[in-house]
Design a protein around this motif. Structure first.
Motif, PDB file in Angstrom:
ATOM      1  N   ARG A 172       0.865  -1.188   0.000  1.00 19.75           N
ATOM      2  CA  ARG A 172       0.000   0.000   0.000  1.00 19.75           C
ATOM      3  C   ARG A 172       0.899   1.234   0.000  1.00 19.75           C
ATOM      4  NH1 ARG A 172      -5.108  -2.391   1.801  1.00 19.75           N
ATOM      5  NH2 ARG A 172      -6.154  -0.404   1.596  1.00 19.75           N
ATOM      6  N   PRO A 173       1.619   1.488  -1.103  1.00 18.48           N
ATOM      7  CA  PRO A 173       2.607   2.577  -1.137  1.00 18.48           C
ATOM      8  C   PRO A 173       1.967   3.943  -0.873  1.00 18.48           C
ATOM      9  CG  PRO A 173       2.678   1.264  -3.177  1.00 18.48           C
ATOM     10  CD  PRO A 173       1.470   0.832  -2.412  1.00 18.48           C
ATOM     11  N   SER A 174       2.751   4.818  -0.254  1.00 19.35           N
ATOM     12  CA  SER A 174       2.234   6.150   0.071  1.00 19.35           C
ATOM     13  C   SER A 174       1.832   6.925  -1.195  1.00 19.35           C
ATOM     14  CB  SER A 174       3.264   6.942   0.882  1.00 19.35           C
ATOM     15  OG  SER A 174       4.498   6.988   0.201  1.00 19.35           O
ATOM     16  N   ARG A 175       2.488   6.631  -2.315  1.00 20.34           N
ATOM     17  CA  ARG A 175       2.090   7.285  -3.584  1.00 20.34           C
ATOM     18  C   ARG A 175       0.626   7.008  -3.919  1.00 20.34           C
ATOM     19  NH1 ARG A 175       6.203   8.951  -6.892  1.00 20.34           N
ATOM     20  NH2 ARG A 175       8.263   8.274  -6.259  1.00 20.34           N
ATOM     21  N   MET A 176       0.151   5.816  -3.552  1.00 20.63           N
ATOM     22  CA  MET A 176      -1.240   5.445  -3.857  1.00 20.63           C
ATOM     23  C   MET A 176      -2.213   6.254  -2.995  1.00 20.63           C
ATOM     24  SD  MET A 176      -1.309   3.049  -6.292  1.00 20.63           S
ATOM     25  CE  MET A 176      -0.443   4.419  -7.040  1.00 20.63           C
ATOM     26  N   GLU A 177      -1.771   6.702  -1.835  1.00 21.24           N
ATOM     27  CA  GLU A 177      -2.593   7.612  -1.033  1.00 21.24           C
ATOM     28  C   GLU A 177      -2.515   9.027  -1.611  1.00 21.24           C
ATOM     29  OE1 GLU A 177      -1.831   7.702   3.232  1.00 21.24           O
ATOM     30  OE2 GLU A 177      -3.174   9.418   3.477  1.00 21.24           O
ATOM     31  N   GLY A 178      -1.314   9.418  -2.032  1.00 22.98           N
ATOM     32  CA  GLY A 178      -1.160  10.738  -2.651  1.00 22.98           C
ATOM     33  C   GLY A 178      -1.987  10.867  -3.914  1.00 22.98           C
ATOM     34  N   GLU A 179      -1.946   9.832  -4.728  1.00 25.67           N
ATOM     35  CA  GLU A 179      -2.702   9.828  -5.993  1.00 25.67           C
ATOM     36  C   GLU A 179      -4.207   9.934  -5.720  1.00 25.67           C
ATOM     37  OE1 GLU A 179      -5.297   8.425  -8.898  1.00 25.67           O
ATOM     38  OE2 GLU A 179      -4.808   7.100  -7.232  1.00 25.67           O
ATOM     39  N   ALA A 180      -4.694   9.119  -4.798  1.00 23.01           N
ATOM     40  CA  ALA A 180      -6.136   9.126  -4.516  1.00 23.01           C
ATOM     41  C   ALA A 180      -6.568  10.453  -3.895  1.00 23.01           C
ATOM     42  CB  ALA A 180      -6.488   7.956  -3.599  1.00 23.01           C
ATOM     43  N   THR A 181      -5.718  11.009  -3.058  1.00 21.96           N
ATOM     44  CA  THR A 181      -6.033  12.297  -2.426  1.00 21.96           C
ATOM     45  C   THR A 181      -6.179  13.382  -3.491  1.00 21.96           C
ATOM     46  OG1 THR A 181      -4.863  11.633  -0.419  1.00 21.96           O
ATOM     47  CG2 THR A 181      -5.223  13.999  -0.737  1.00 21.96           C
ATOM     48  N   ASN A 182      -5.228  13.398  -4.423  1.00 21.26           N
ATOM     49  CA  ASN A 182      -5.301  14.383  -5.502  1.00 21.26           C
ATOM     50  C   ASN A 182      -6.570  14.194  -6.339  1.00 21.26           C
ATOM     51  OD1 ASN A 182      -4.260  16.460  -7.312  1.00 21.26           O
ATOM     52  ND2 ASN A 182      -4.075  14.777  -8.767  1.00 21.26           N
ATOM     53  N   ARG A 183      -6.884  12.939  -6.640  1.00 26.07           N
ATOM     54  CA  ARG A 183      -8.062  12.643  -7.481  1.00 26.07           C
ATOM     55  C   ARG A 183      -9.338  13.107  -6.778  1.00 26.07           C
ATOM     56  NH1 ARG A 183      -9.766   7.081  -8.157  1.00 26.07           N
ATOM     57  NH2 ARG A 183      -7.731   6.617  -7.289  1.00 26.07           N
ATOM     58  N   ALA A 184      -9.427  12.838  -5.487  1.00 22.36           N
ATOM     59  CA  ALA A 184     -10.626  13.242  -4.743  1.00 22.36           C
ATOM     60  C   ALA A 184     -10.742  14.764  -4.666  1.00 22.36           C
ATOM     61  CB  ALA A 184     -10.594  12.647  -3.340  1.00 22.36           C
ATOM     62  N   ILE A 185      -9.619  15.441  -4.528  1.00 20.02           N
ATOM     63  CA  ILE A 185      -9.659  16.913  -4.488  1.00 20.02           C
ATOM     64  C   ILE A 185     -10.166  17.454  -5.825  1.00 20.02           C
ATOM     65  CG2 ILE A 185      -8.229  19.006  -4.419  1.00 20.02           C
ATOM     66  CD1 ILE A 185      -6.463  17.523  -2.328  1.00 20.02           C
ATOM     67  N   GLN A 186      -9.656  16.897  -6.916  1.00 16.60           N
ATOM     68  CA  GLN A 186     -10.082  17.385  -8.233  1.00 16.60           C
ATOM     69  C   GLN A 186     -11.577  17.143  -8.448  1.00 16.60           C
ATOM     70  OE1 GLN A 186      -7.960  19.284  -9.684  1.00 16.60           O
ATOM     71  NE2 GLN A 186      -6.390  18.646  -8.240  1.00 16.60           N
ATOM     72  N   LEU A 187     -12.056  15.964  -8.034  1.00 14.76           N
ATOM     73  CA  LEU A 187     -13.484  15.656  -8.178  1.00 14.76           C
ATOM     74  C   LEU A 187     -14.321  16.609  -7.328  1.00 14.76           C
ATOM     75  CD1 LEU A 187     -13.211  11.754  -8.114  1.00 14.76           C
ATOM     76  CD2 LEU A 187     -13.958  13.140 -10.069  1.00 14.76           C
ATOM     77  N   ALA A 188     -13.848  16.902  -6.127  1.00 14.98           N
ATOM     78  CA  ALA A 188     -14.579  17.813  -5.236  1.00 14.98           C
ATOM     79  C   ALA A 188     -14.646  19.219  -5.837  1.00 14.98           C
ATOM     80  CB  ALA A 188     -13.917  17.857  -3.856  1.00 14.98           C
ATOM     81  N   LEU A 189     -13.546  19.645  -6.461  1.00 18.37           N
ATOM     82  CA  LEU A 189     -13.539  20.984  -7.073  1.00 18.37           C
ATOM     83  C   LEU A 189     -14.511  21.039  -8.246  1.00 18.37           C
ATOM     84  CD1 LEU A 189      -9.732  21.883  -6.977  1.00 18.37           C
ATOM     85  CD2 LEU A 189     -11.550  22.607  -5.430  1.00 18.37           C
ATOM     86  N   VAL A 190     -14.557  19.970  -9.025  1.00 17.46           N
ATOM     87  CA  VAL A 190     -15.493  19.911 -10.152  1.00 17.46           C
ATOM     88  C   VAL A 190     -16.937  19.934  -9.642  1.00 17.46           C
ATOM     89  CG1 VAL A 190     -16.368  18.409 -12.003  1.00 17.46           C
ATOM     90  CG2 VAL A 190     -13.904  18.807 -11.769  1.00 17.46           C
ATOM     91  N   ALA A 191     -17.183  19.221  -8.547  1.00 19.29           N
ATOM     92  CA  ALA A 191     -18.543  19.145  -7.997  1.00 19.29           C
ATOM     93  C   ALA A 191     -18.922  20.397  -7.198  1.00 19.29           C
ATOM     94  CB  ALA A 191     -18.676  17.915  -7.110  1.00 19.29           C
ATOM     95  N   GLY A 192     -17.910  21.165  -6.816  1.00 16.70           N
ATOM     96  CA  GLY A 192     -18.181  22.348  -5.997  1.00 16.70           C
ATOM     97  C   GLY A 192     -18.536  21.985  -4.561  1.00 16.70           C
ATOM     98  N   ALA A 193     -17.961  20.885  -4.057  1.00 19.38           N
ATOM     99  CA  ALA A 193     -18.246  20.423  -2.703  1.00 19.38           C
ATOM    100  C   ALA A 193     -16.968  20.434  -1.860  1.00 19.38           C
ATOM    101  CB  ALA A 193     -18.791  18.991  -2.754  1.00 19.38           C
ATOM    102  N   PRO A 194     -17.115  20.621  -0.543  1.00 17.10           N
ATOM    103  CA  PRO A 194     -15.943  20.450   0.318  1.00 17.10           C
ATOM    104  C   PRO A 194     -15.593  18.970   0.439  1.00 17.10           C
ATOM    105  CG  PRO A 194     -17.893  20.906   1.642  1.00 17.10           C
ATOM    106  CD  PRO A 194     -18.315  20.981   0.207  1.00 17.10           C
ATOM    107  N   VAL A 195     -14.358  18.675   0.816  1.00 16.70           N
ATOM    108  CA  VAL A 195     -13.977  17.277   1.039  1.00 16.70           C
ATOM    109  C   VAL A 195     -13.095  17.203   2.280  1.00 16.70           C
ATOM    110  CG1 VAL A 195     -12.000  17.401  -0.557  1.00 16.70           C
ATOM    111  CG2 VAL A 195     -13.025  15.170  -0.030  1.00 16.70           C
ATOM    112  N   TYR A 196     -13.257  16.111   3.022  1.00 11.61           N
ATOM    113  CA  TYR A 196     -12.527  15.897   4.284  1.00 11.61           C
ATOM    114  C   TYR A 196     -11.852  14.533   4.213  1.00 11.61           C
ATOM    115  CZ  TYR A 196     -12.040  14.937   9.357  1.00 11.61           C
ATOM    116  OH  TYR A 196     -11.582  14.625  10.610  1.00 11.61           O
ATOM    117  N   PHE A 197     -10.533  14.511   4.372  1.00 12.87           N
ATOM    118  CA  PHE A 197      -9.808  13.241   4.304  1.00 12.87           C
ATOM    119  C   PHE A 197      -9.649  12.644   5.694  1.00 12.87           C
ATOM    120  CE2 PHE A 197      -8.718  15.460   0.451  1.00 12.87           C
ATOM    121  CZ  PHE A 197      -8.925  14.457  -0.492  1.00 12.87           C
ATOM    122  N   VAL A 198     -10.134  11.416   5.847  1.00 16.60           N
ATOM    123  CA  VAL A 198      -9.930  10.713   7.108  1.00 16.60           C
ATOM    124  C   VAL A 198      -8.518  10.122   7.127  1.00 16.60           C
ATOM    125  CG1 VAL A 198     -12.368  10.174   7.459  1.00 16.60           C
ATOM    126  CG2 VAL A 198     -10.951   8.592   6.156  1.00 16.60           C
TER     127      VAL A 198
END
Ligand code: ZN
Length: 305
Positions: free
Chosen positions: A162-188
């Motif tokens: 479970r490399p840390s890059r895979m968390e970095g990648e998913a975090t970036n993807r979720a941020i981009q999706l949230a910006l497109v949706a116009g919603a806030p996002v909170y990472f657990v």
């Protein structure tokens, strides 16, 4: 004097991997009270294929009359579809305002990018907050399968696959999706430098992006704990995994708390006993239930840090 703490990430009695987290609401909230935490926010869980409303009712029934401290629920959405999105509005009206999605655990809790976008669009509309387990679960499952096929079955491979890059990648993807949706996002349970960098960037740009970390990611590491001799590392199997001490993760997370890029320290409290539970993965790290305890010790650990 320290005021009563709020642990906004616990999993009492969580069903996982064919077993249940070993702390009930009764035992787990006593531990919370003992450690100075007077409110927990636990997660009602909808797995893929289950009805959202029924799942919330089930969690209310588990907790009612059992808890030694105040409690509330987030809602895990493991099956984002038309019905679940519709029920989301009703849940928000009755006070369930935060919904957790998983980019990990395909087939159990996993949401694909389209489902995530839909849930975020809904949240932008009804005022809910989408909280995210950000790890690329599809790629991680490939790495885990390849490791197991090579005979690499010890607990430490849970972390290595479970490399840390895979968390970095998913975090970036979720941020981009949230910006497109116009919603806030909170990472657990943010655990990795790469993920923190993405969160900090978004926050510097003024976006509504927030993150929590947990004591285990501040204090424990892959080599000494997850990599402990024999099967002892199984006690430290959680996801995201404990990170290597050969990198700057730990130092960066402490700095993130100082700079407010990490807003919250919660525990992801989800203990399993070694006997009969962690032991399920004695021959294959993929079968070790994911989770460790912390609700009793969080206030102390952060005060001391
Ligand atoms: Zn969790």
């Amino acid at each position: 004097m320290v005021p009563g703490g709020i642990d906004c990430h616990t999993h009492m009695e969580l069903p996982f991997g064919g077993t249940f987290a070993s702390d009930t609401f009764e035992i787990g909230t006593r531990a919370a009270a003992w450690g100075g935490t007077t409110t927990i926010i636990d997660f009602a869980v909808q797995k893929t294929g289950e009805n959202l409303r029924d799942c919330l009712d089930l969690w209310h029934a588990k907790a009612e009359g059992e808890c030694a401290v105040d409690y509330a629920f987030h809602m895990v959405m493991g099956g984002v579809d038309e019905a679940a999105l519709k029920e989301m509005d009703a849940l928000v009206d009755e006070g369930i305002t935060s919904f957790k999605l998983f980019m990990a655990y395909p087939g159990v809790f996993y949401s694909d990018d389209g489902q995530i976008l839909r849930a975020m669009q809904k949240a932008a509309n009804n005022g809910a907050l989408i909280t995210m387990h950000a790890e690329n679960g599809i790629a991680i499952d490939v790495l885990a399968e390849q490791a197991a096929a090579r005979g690499q079955t010890d607990p430490v491979y849970h972390g290595i696959t479970r490399p840390s890059r895979m968390e970095g990648e998913a975090t970036n993807r979720a941020i981009q999706l949230a910006l497109v949706a116009g919603a806030p996002v909170y990472f657990v349970h943010l655990s990795a430098s790469e993920a923190l960098e993405r969160v900090a960037e978004a926050r510097d740009a003024g976006h509504n992006v927030f993150a929590e970390t947990c004591p285990q990611y501040l204090y424990l590491n892959l080599e000494d704990h997850l990599g402990a001799p024999g099967f002892a590392g199984a006690g430290f199997v959680c996801s995201p995994p404990l990170r290597t001490k050969e990198h700057t993760h730990h130092k960066d997370l402490w700095r993130g708390l100082r700079t407010n890029d990490l807003a919250i320290v919660a525990t992801d409290h989800c203990p399993f006993c070694m006997k009969d539970q962690k032991e399920l993965g004695k021959d294959d790290f993929r079968a070790i239930p994911n989770g460790i305890g912390g609700v009793e010790h969080r206030m102390d650990l952060i005060y001391q840090g």
